[in-house]
Design a protein around this motif. Structure first.
Motif, short mmCIF file in Angstrom:
data_model
loop_
_atom_site.label_atom_id
_atom_site.label_comp_id
_atom_site.label_asym_id
_atom_site.label_seq_id
_atom_site.Cartn_x
_atom_site.Cartn_y
_atom_site.Cartn_z
N GLY A 4 0.81 -1.20 0.00
CA GLY A 4 0.00 0.00 0.00
C GLY A 4 0.84 1.25 0.00
O GLY A 4 2.07 1.19 0.02
N LEU A 5 0.17 2.37 -0.04
CA LEU A 5 0.81 3.67 -0.03
C LEU A 5 0.08 4.52 0.99
O LEU A 5 -1.14 4.65 0.92
N HIS A 6 0.79 5.05 1.98
CA HIS A 6 0.19 5.89 3.02
C HIS A 6 0.60 7.33 2.76
O HIS A 6 1.77 7.67 2.87
N THR A 7 -0.36 8.15 2.40
CA THR A 7 -0.10 9.55 2.07
C THR A 7 -0.63 10.44 3.19
O THR A 7 -1.72 10.20 3.70
N ILE A 8 0.12 11.45 3.55
CA ILE A 8 -0.29 12.37 4.62
C ILE A 8 -0.64 13.72 4.02
O ILE A 8 0.12 14.28 3.24
N VAL A 9 -1.80 14.23 4.40
CA VAL A 9 -2.23 15.57 4.00
C VAL A 9 -2.23 16.44 5.25
O VAL A 9 -2.93 16.14 6.22
N TYR A 10 -1.43 17.49 5.26
CA TYR A 10 -1.41 18.42 6.38
C TYR A 10 -2.48 19.48 6.15
O TYR A 10 -2.63 19.98 5.04
N ALA A 11 -3.21 19.83 7.20
CA ALA A 11 -4.31 20.78 7.06
C ALA A 11 -4.33 21.73 8.25
O ALA A 11 -4.09 21.32 9.38
N ASP A 12 -4.63 23.00 7.98
CA ASP A 12 -4.81 23.97 9.06
C ASP A 12 -6.03 23.62 9.90
O ASP A 12 -6.06 23.88 11.10
N ASP A 13 -7.04 23.04 9.25
CA ASP A 13 -8.26 22.62 9.95
C ASP A 13 -8.51 21.16 9.58
O ASP A 13 -9.20 20.85 8.60
N ALA A 14 -7.97 20.26 10.38
CA ALA A 14 -8.05 18.83 10.07
C ALA A 14 -9.49 18.33 10.05
O ALA A 14 -9.84 17.47 9.24
N GLU A 15 -10.33 18.84 10.94
CA GLU A 15 -11.72 18.39 10.98
C GLU A 15 -12.45 18.69 9.66
O GLU A 15 -13.17 17.86 9.14
N LYS A 16 -12.24 19.89 9.14
CA LYS A 16 -12.86 20.26 7.86
C LYS A 16 -12.31 19.41 6.72
O LYS A 16 -13.05 18.97 5.85
N ALA A 17 -11.01 19.18 6.75
CA ALA A 17 -10.41 18.36 5.70
C ALA A 17 -10.93 16.93 5.75
O ALA A 17 -11.27 16.33 4.73
N ARG A 18 -11.02 16.38 6.97
CA ARG A 18 -11.55 15.01 7.12
C ARG A 18 -13.00 14.94 6.64
O ARG A 18 -13.40 13.97 5.98
N ALA A 19 -13.79 15.95 6.99
CA ALA A 19 -15.19 15.98 6.56
C ALA A 19 -15.29 16.01 5.03
O ALA A 19 -16.15 15.36 4.44
N PHE A 20 -14.41 16.76 4.39
CA PHE A 20 -14.41 16.82 2.93
C PHE A 20 -14.12 15.45 2.33
O PHE A 20 -14.84 14.98 1.45
N PHE A 21 -13.08 14.79 2.81
CA PHE A 21 -12.73 13.47 2.27
C PHE A 21 -13.83 12.45 2.57
O PHE A 21 -14.13 11.60 1.74
N ARG A 22 -14.44 12.55 3.75
CA ARG A 22 -15.48 11.61 4.15
C ARG A 22 -16.81 11.91 3.46
O ARG A 22 -17.42 11.01 2.87
N ASP A 23 -17.26 13.17 3.51
CA ASP A 23 -18.61 13.50 3.08
C ASP A 23 -18.70 13.91 1.62
O ASP A 23 -19.70 13.61 0.96
N VAL A 24 -17.71 14.61 1.12
CA VAL A 24 -17.76 15.10 -0.25
C VAL A 24 -17.20 14.06 -1.22
O VAL A 24 -17.85 13.68 -2.19
N LEU A 25 -16.00 13.59 -0.93
CA LEU A 25 -15.40 12.58 -1.82
C LEU A 25 -15.89 11.17 -1.53
O LEU A 25 -15.69 10.27 -2.33
N GLU A 26 -16.54 11.01 -0.37
CA GLU A 26 -17.11 9.72 0.05
C GLU A 26 -16.08 8.59 0.06
O GLU A 26 -16.37 7.47 -0.33
N LEU A 27 -14.88 8.92 0.56
CA LEU A 27 -13.86 7.88 0.69
C LEU A 27 -14.12 7.07 1.95
O LEU A 27 -14.35 7.64 3.02
N PRO A 28 -14.10 5.75 1.84
CA PRO A 28 -14.25 4.92 3.05
C PRO A 28 -13.07 5.18 3.98
O PRO A 28 -11.98 5.54 3.54
N SER A 29 -13.31 4.98 5.27
CA SER A 29 -12.24 5.25 6.22
C SER A 29 -12.32 4.30 7.41
O SER A 29 -13.33 3.62 7.60
#
Length: 116
Positions: A4-29
């Motif tokens: 696998g490949l583990h990529t890290i995304v740094y964010a000023d607001d991690a909660e908003k970034a996580r919500a985007f990946f979860r709710d907008v892009l609908e990536l399983p987590s």
């Protein structure tokens, strides 16, 4: 070998970034603890581009068994630049990428999103 490949995304607001990946892009987590989500990414590509100097990267190759993977890669001429260390979240080492610095290799001990 590499699983696998583990990529890290740094964010000023991690909660908003996580919500985007979860709710907008609908990536399983999976929840690695305390709401720390790790997302299953779609298949990836890796492109190597020429550069005047090497930069800083946070990119880790993942494997199921670090000792077996090290042995396999060593037989192929890969140079490891550090010992295996227990980071709590996984067993970690680094390997040299010719012309591009080093890259982490780890055996995760946290829930991983690539295995539902």
């Amino acid at each position: 070998m590499i699983t696998g490949l583990h990529t890290i995304v740094y964010a000023d607001d991690a909660e908003k970034a996580r919500a985007f990946f979860r709710d907008v892009l609908e990536l399983p987590s999976v929840d690695a603890g305390d709401g720390w989500l790790i997302f299953r990414a779609p298949p990836t590509e890796l492109a190597i581009h020429p550069a005047e100097t090497t930069g800083t990267n946070e990119l880790y190759l993942m494997c199921d068994d670090i000792e077996v993977t090290i042995a396999d890669l060593t037989q192929k001429g890969v140079e490891f630049t550090g010992p295996v260390t227990d980071q709590g979240w996984g067993l970690l080492t680094t390997l040299r990428v010719p012309g591009a610095g080093t890259l982490g290799l780890y055996e995760p001990r946290h829930p991983v999103a690539i295995r539902p």
